[in-house]
Scaffold this motif. Sequence first.
Motif, mmCIF file in Angstrom:
data_model
loop_
_atom_site.group_PDB
_atom_site.id
_atom_site.type_symbol
_atom_site.label_atom_id
_atom_site.label_comp_id
_atom_site.label_asym_id
_atom_site.label_seq_id
_atom_site.Cartn_x
_atom_site.Cartn_y
_atom_site.Cartn_z
ATOM 1 N N LEU A 96 41.091 33.308 35.840
ATOM 2 C CA LEU A 96 41.704 32.434 35.702
ATOM 3 C C LEU A 96 43.156 32.010 35.884
ATOM 4 O O LEU A 96 43.544 31.581 36.711
ATOM 5 C CB LEU A 96 41.824 32.169 33.798
ATOM 6 N N LEU A 135 43.982 31.924 39.309
ATOM 7 C CA LEU A 135 43.173 30.221 40.177
ATOM 8 C C LEU A 135 44.573 29.823 39.938
ATOM 9 O O LEU A 135 45.496 29.446 41.178
ATOM 10 C CB LEU A 135 42.385 29.966 39.052
ATOM 11 N N ALA A 155 46.539 18.084 29.394
ATOM 12 C CA ALA A 155 47.183 19.333 28.483
ATOM 13 C C ALA A 155 45.972 19.863 28.215
ATOM 14 O O ALA A 155 44.801 19.511 27.313
ATOM 15 C CB ALA A 155 47.999 18.391 27.675
ATOM 16 N N PHE A 156 46.986 21.237 27.060
ATOM 17 C CA PHE A 156 44.755 21.894 26.598
ATOM 18 C C PHE A 156 43.905 22.408 27.676
ATOM 19 O O PHE A 156 43.356 22.268 26.641
ATOM 20 C CB PHE A 156 45.616 22.323 25.065
ATOM 21 N N VAL A 174 43.359 24.208 32.233
ATOM 22 C CA VAL A 174 42.934 25.025 32.694
ATOM 23 C C VAL A 174 44.424 24.018 34.347
ATOM 24 O O VAL A 174 44.830 24.794 33.706
ATOM 25 C CB VAL A 174 42.058 24.967 33.945
ATOM 26 N N GLU A 186 38.646 30.447 27.908
ATOM 27 C CA GLU A 186 38.195 29.768 28.328
ATOM 28 C C GLU A 186 39.750 29.155 29.013
ATOM 29 O O GLU A 186 40.080 28.773 29.982
ATOM 30 C CB GLU A 186 37.895 27.991 27.868
#
Lengths: 280, 336, 273
Positions: free
Chosen positions: A67, A70, A142-143, A145, A230
């Motif tokens: 993540l 990314l 929001a909230f 990735v 996540e």
Amino acid sequence: MSAVSRLPRVPLRGHPRRLALVLAGAGATGLLIALPLGAVFYYALRDGWRAYLGHLSAADTLHALGLSLLAAGVALPVNTAFGLAAAWAVAKFTFRGRRLLISLIELPLSISPIIIGVAYLFVFGMQGLLGPWLDACGVRLAFNVASIVIVTTIVTSPCVFREVLPLMLAQGVHEEQTAVILGAGGWQTFWRVTLPNVKWALVYGVCLSFARSLGEFGSVAVVSGSVRGETNTLTLQIDLLYHDRVQTAAFAVASVLTSIALVTLLVKTWVERRESSSSS
Amino acid sequence: MKRSLVLVTLWLAVSASVARAQTEILNASYDISRELFAEVNAAFVPAYKSSGGGDVSIKQSHGGSSRQARSVLEGLKADVVTFNQLNDVQLLADNGFVAKDWAARFPFNAAPYYSVHSILVRKGNPKGIRDWADLARPGVTIVQVNPKTGGNGRYAVLAYYAAGLQASGGDAAKARAFAKKILANVVVFESGGRTATSTFTEREIGDVLVTFEAETLGLARAPGAVFEVVTPSVSVLAEFPVAVVKKVAARRGTEAVARAYLDFLYTPAGQEIIARNHYRPRNAEVAARHADKLTPVKTVEVGPFFGGWEKVTKEFFDNGALVDVLLKEIAAERVN
Amino acid sequence: MPRPRVIPGLGLTLGTTLVFLALATLLPLGALVLKTAGLSWSQFWDYATDARALSTYRVTLVSAGIATSLNIVLGVLTAWILVRYEFPGRRLLDSAIDLPFALPTAVAGIALATLTVPRGPVGALFAPFDIKIAYAFPGIILAMTFTSLPFIVRTVQPVLADLEPQLEEAAAILGAGPVTTFRRVILPELAPAILAGATLSLVRSLGEFGAVVFIAGNLPFQTEISSLLVYIRMDEFDYVGAAALATVILAFALVVLVSMNVLQSRLYRRFHG
């Protein structure tokens, strides 16, 4: 930045006062830098290599690494393009409000990332300006990735700009003007004249931008929701592990980011050597 | 650059394929439930499958209970919430995320387990802590959760106040002074329960840690533990409410799984895991099995004793309410 | 003198810049300020100056001020020895100065906190004297000093390297001792660079979050910084309060940044014609 002094550097032998100065300065600064650096690797490896590798290969940590990569992978090209464009506009032209513009561009690195995160939620959160409307259109920012990638890009947006601008300002506009008068187009001038002049600053800016976007914490903490496996980035994973019972895991993850920071410094040193050898 | 793009694409592909393979629900929970739900989730997944429900995976998010409630309100797509205080769920109900009658949707006011606050001290109890009154002594240093952001911290402050009221026979001024003395000894306000724990255990700050019994018992009973639990004479009953976030679950089609997940907490298997993690179960049989570990404690309830969470929030925890006033006085006195 | 616009690309680059700024910075920050629009001035004032907010301003400003002062001394000293003396490890030190820029602040935070708790290797040295670093005010100063360490070194270094040797020689011939020479001859030359570096360092310290939050202890009225209070206000569902506080911080940062940029261009013009 290893500036070449006009005065030859003086040796210390036989000068107790100079020696004391060097000991005080190098000692204080050196300790301030070396102690945290050493602490990261010491605590990371305290339980041995096997434990260290175990911490690093944990599924959540690998996911966090993906993540963070990314986010950095998106932030980097955007910030490079933005930084070059903005530096070009500010350095090669004069217009009203230039100072204000520079300040606005630098703002994200100058205020607490918490403010950026909170402000982002005021727009894209479900209680925010556009959040409910976007949600109705099926877009979530929001909230998840996407929000992590976007705030990382915002916070690190001045990185390349900051490194490139001083050089572009110092070099002025004469070379570009000459190129244009000789018939070069805008892109040609940029690729052939401007870019080679700032390439080393650009390289360092890009590295710094990469390190900063991997390491962004405050703004990401606000918009992440910290869902394990996540929306936890590397820094959020460090925060999570640091408050768990196994301290070495937090430092193991931290050691990855620290190594990236060290590589950034190596690149910088290398770039400066190239620069000073090409200019002399 | 190219390599990182390849990595990113790969990662996206992998996470996308994993996400599509099965139903997934997200449980937004308070900070110290990390181990509890790790165990619950591991037990629920096979139980759900064998009952014919199919494959399901459960994601976890942990943080201060109130912060979690706000995140859900602002777009965190949690299918279920498992909080540590009632008003955090109520906030979601007030905003249409959770059914208005959420407390009636599951047994025991939708609270499958409860806990009380206790005091963790270092081995040998060097400061001789026996009860809340000992926390008010000068020179005792306390670590607890910030009462402004976490239910854990709020229960602690309410317990101080309740103890003050009981000791003085109901004198509010004396209870206030008592709570102030204890708050003056707090050296760190952490944002979450686990943060407070690690500050006390790993960084060795403070003489006592005030937190849920579920946390203190776990630490004191671990092999080679260097801590002891002190159970205070009075504590505030902390019920841990659960709810399905219907606004999210309805859209994602996960209502049935979400409900089954919360129902599982009430089953003997679920209650056993809860008790094993040092919470107090509702199931009488399970409670009997763990009776030797969970010492009886006198509790007061937020509803009857303090007049409900709304009143408590207004009088104690709102901006400018009692906690703010006390902390300000404490800071002013420290400077002088 | 208006510069003839020979160079193309103003429209494209300025356009890109403005569009990006509008989306990335102005939209969110505008929404932040908009959140306070419903407030009257006196309400806004009450939010911005309630006792807890005031105490966070004090904590943030005082610790950033002390950290910057420490950095001025440490930065000038470090720049001086890097430029003027040859000693083993000089190049290493020169390269390492930038570490705080590249190291994630959260990593710096956990490392500094772990080192300086009373049982930590550094904290243990101070504990016998009853000096607390982590979870106390000195911890905040330490975190800020670390994260803004490179600014002054990096602004002073090139100026120092560029000084005319004759200046010092002349001073020496006129009988000035090394201290007097430094104070009367060299320091004035360095002043603009020190000022620029100190401003950057101050702004950075005021905005630091990651490193500070791990080490501060976050006691309301004692070791709570302003940006943390914004976050806490959010968690209390006090959105307007959070927005008001954030607006104050934002306005302050903007004022400092703009005045720094104006000041720098003035100084630049004065010294370079």
